[in-house]
Write a protein that holds these residues in place. Structure first.
Motif, mmCIF file in Angstrom:
data_model
loop_
_atom_site.group_PDB
_atom_site.id
_atom_site.type_symbol
_atom_site.label_atom_id
_atom_site.label_comp_id
_atom_site.label_asym_id
_atom_site.label_seq_id
_atom_site.Cartn_x
_atom_site.Cartn_y
_atom_site.Cartn_z
ATOM 1 N N ILE A 1 0.836 -1.201 0.000
ATOM 2 C CA ILE A 1 0.000 0.000 0.000
ATOM 3 C C ILE A 1 0.871 1.252 0.000
ATOM 4 O O ILE A 1 0.627 2.192 -0.762
ATOM 5 C CB ILE A 1 -0.977 -0.014 1.190
ATOM 6 C CG1 ILE A 1 -2.050 -1.095 0.969
ATOM 7 C CG2 ILE A 1 -1.616 1.350 1.401
ATOM 8 C CD1 ILE A 1 -2.924 -1.375 2.176
ATOM 9 N N PHE B 1 -4.253 -1.545 -8.092
ATOM 10 C CA PHE B 1 -3.918 -2.363 -6.923
ATOM 11 C C PHE B 1 -4.914 -3.515 -6.884
ATOM 12 O O PHE B 1 -6.111 -3.314 -6.676
ATOM 13 C CB PHE B 1 -4.027 -1.535 -5.635
ATOM 14 C CG PHE B 1 -3.372 -2.162 -4.445
ATOM 15 C CD1 PHE B 1 -2.077 -1.820 -4.087
ATOM 16 C CD2 PHE B 1 -4.041 -3.099 -3.673
ATOM 17 C CE1 PHE B 1 -1.467 -2.387 -2.976
ATOM 18 C CE2 PHE B 1 -3.444 -3.669 -2.564
ATOM 19 C CZ PHE B 1 -2.145 -3.317 -2.214
ATOM 20 N N LYS C 1 -6.190 -7.013 -5.226
ATOM 21 C CA LYS C 1 -6.130 -7.793 -3.986
ATOM 22 C C LYS C 1 -7.291 -8.766 -3.954
ATOM 23 O O LYS C 1 -8.198 -8.688 -4.764
ATOM 24 C CB LYS C 1 -6.097 -6.897 -2.769
ATOM 25 C CG LYS C 1 -7.221 -5.907 -2.660
ATOM 26 C CD LYS C 1 -7.004 -4.884 -1.589
ATOM 27 C CE LYS C 1 -6.744 -5.383 -0.309
ATOM 28 N NZ LYS C 1 -6.409 -5.728 0.767
ATOM 29 N N HIS D 1 -12.069 -6.918 -0.253
ATOM 30 C CA HIS D 1 -12.244 -5.477 -0.081
ATOM 31 C C HIS D 1 -11.588 -4.939 1.186
ATOM 32 O O HIS D 1 -11.609 -3.740 1.420
ATOM 33 C CB HIS D 1 -13.744 -5.137 -0.064
ATOM 34 C CG HIS D 1 -14.400 -5.334 -1.381
ATOM 35 N ND1 HIS D 1 -14.392 -4.403 -2.367
ATOM 36 C CD2 HIS D 1 -15.088 -6.405 -1.891
ATOM 37 C CE1 HIS D 1 -15.025 -4.847 -3.429
ATOM 38 N NE2 HIS D 1 -15.465 -6.060 -3.166
ATOM 39 N N THR E 1 -8.552 -1.591 1.831
ATOM 40 C CA THR E 1 -8.375 -0.699 0.680
ATOM 41 C C THR E 1 -8.580 0.768 1.059
ATOM 42 O O THR E 1 -8.281 1.650 0.263
ATOM 43 C CB THR E 1 -9.341 -1.056 -0.470
ATOM 44 O OG1 THR E 1 -10.674 -1.082 0.031
ATOM 45 C CG2 THR E 1 -8.991 -2.391 -1.076
ATOM 46 N N LEU F 1 -5.556 3.155 0.639
ATOM 47 C CA LEU F 1 -5.027 3.444 -0.693
ATOM 48 C C LEU F 1 -5.448 4.850 -1.111
ATOM 49 O O LEU F 1 -6.551 5.296 -0.814
ATOM 50 C CB LEU F 1 -5.579 2.457 -1.723
ATOM 51 C CG LEU F 1 -4.968 1.082 -1.775
ATOM 52 C CD1 LEU F 1 -5.760 0.190 -2.727
ATOM 53 C CD2 LEU F 1 -3.510 1.129 -2.189
ATOM 54 N N ALA G 1 -8.479 0.367 -7.217
ATOM 55 C CA ALA G 1 -8.438 -0.884 -6.451
ATOM 56 C C ALA G 1 -9.362 -1.899 -7.105
ATOM 57 O O ALA G 1 -10.514 -1.602 -7.423
ATOM 58 C CB ALA G 1 -8.865 -0.633 -5.015
ATOM 59 N N CYS H 1 -10.773 -5.800 -6.528
ATOM 60 C CA CYS H 1 -10.900 -6.922 -5.589
ATOM 61 C C CYS H 1 -11.299 -8.159 -6.380
ATOM 62 O O CYS H 1 -12.367 -8.195 -6.999
ATOM 63 C CB CYS H 1 -11.915 -6.599 -4.514
ATOM 64 S SG CYS H 1 -11.423 -5.172 -3.527
#
Length: 140
Positions: free
Chosen positions: A18, A34, A36, A39, A42, A45, A51, A53
């Protein structure tokens, strides 16, 4: 280039990722993504980071589908400069046995699309003996 952040689970890799992503978005002219698993976490960020997910994309279940997803991102957005992938061993059935293949394909995407990848792996660097580290940088 593919940057690897390795270490056992719980060693602070997500927070490092991050911080790296937040720093990258400050210093680049393009877009930062980003990726990942869920959730969670985040909120720290930068709002300038996209982001993603993977829990929202349950149909992506293997390396080829995951890489197809990344290729889709790159074809839709030619301004991507960095993609951060947090906890790759939690994604799309990627494990220590097939991660060398995954890293090789990321290196190809990186070269072809001029994208910097950052990948966190919940394993010690010594456990990645089959990964060809040419074109990679181990950050820790």
């Amino acid at each position: 280039m593919v940057n690897l952040l390795t270490g056992p689970k719980g060693s602070g890799k997500t927070q490092q990722m991050i911080e790296l992503a937040n720093e990258a978005v400050k210093n680049c002219d393009g877009n930062v993504f980003f990726i990942k698993k869920s959730h969670r976490d985040t909120y720290s960020l930068s709002f300038n980071i996209r982001a993603i997910c993977m829990a929202d994309y349950e149909v992506i279940t293997n390396i080829d589908e995951y890489l197809g997803f990344i290729y889709g991102m790159t074809s839709a957005d030619h301004d991507i400069q960095a993609i951060f992938i947090d906890g790759i061993l939690k994604h799309a059935n990627i494990n220590l046995e097939n991660i060398p293949e995954f890293i090789e394909k990321l290196k190809k995407i990186s070269e072809d699309c001029n994208i910097e990848f950052y990948v966190s792996v919940s394993a010690r660097t010594e456990e990645l003996t089959d990964v060809n580290l040419d074109g990679c940088k181990v950050l820790n």
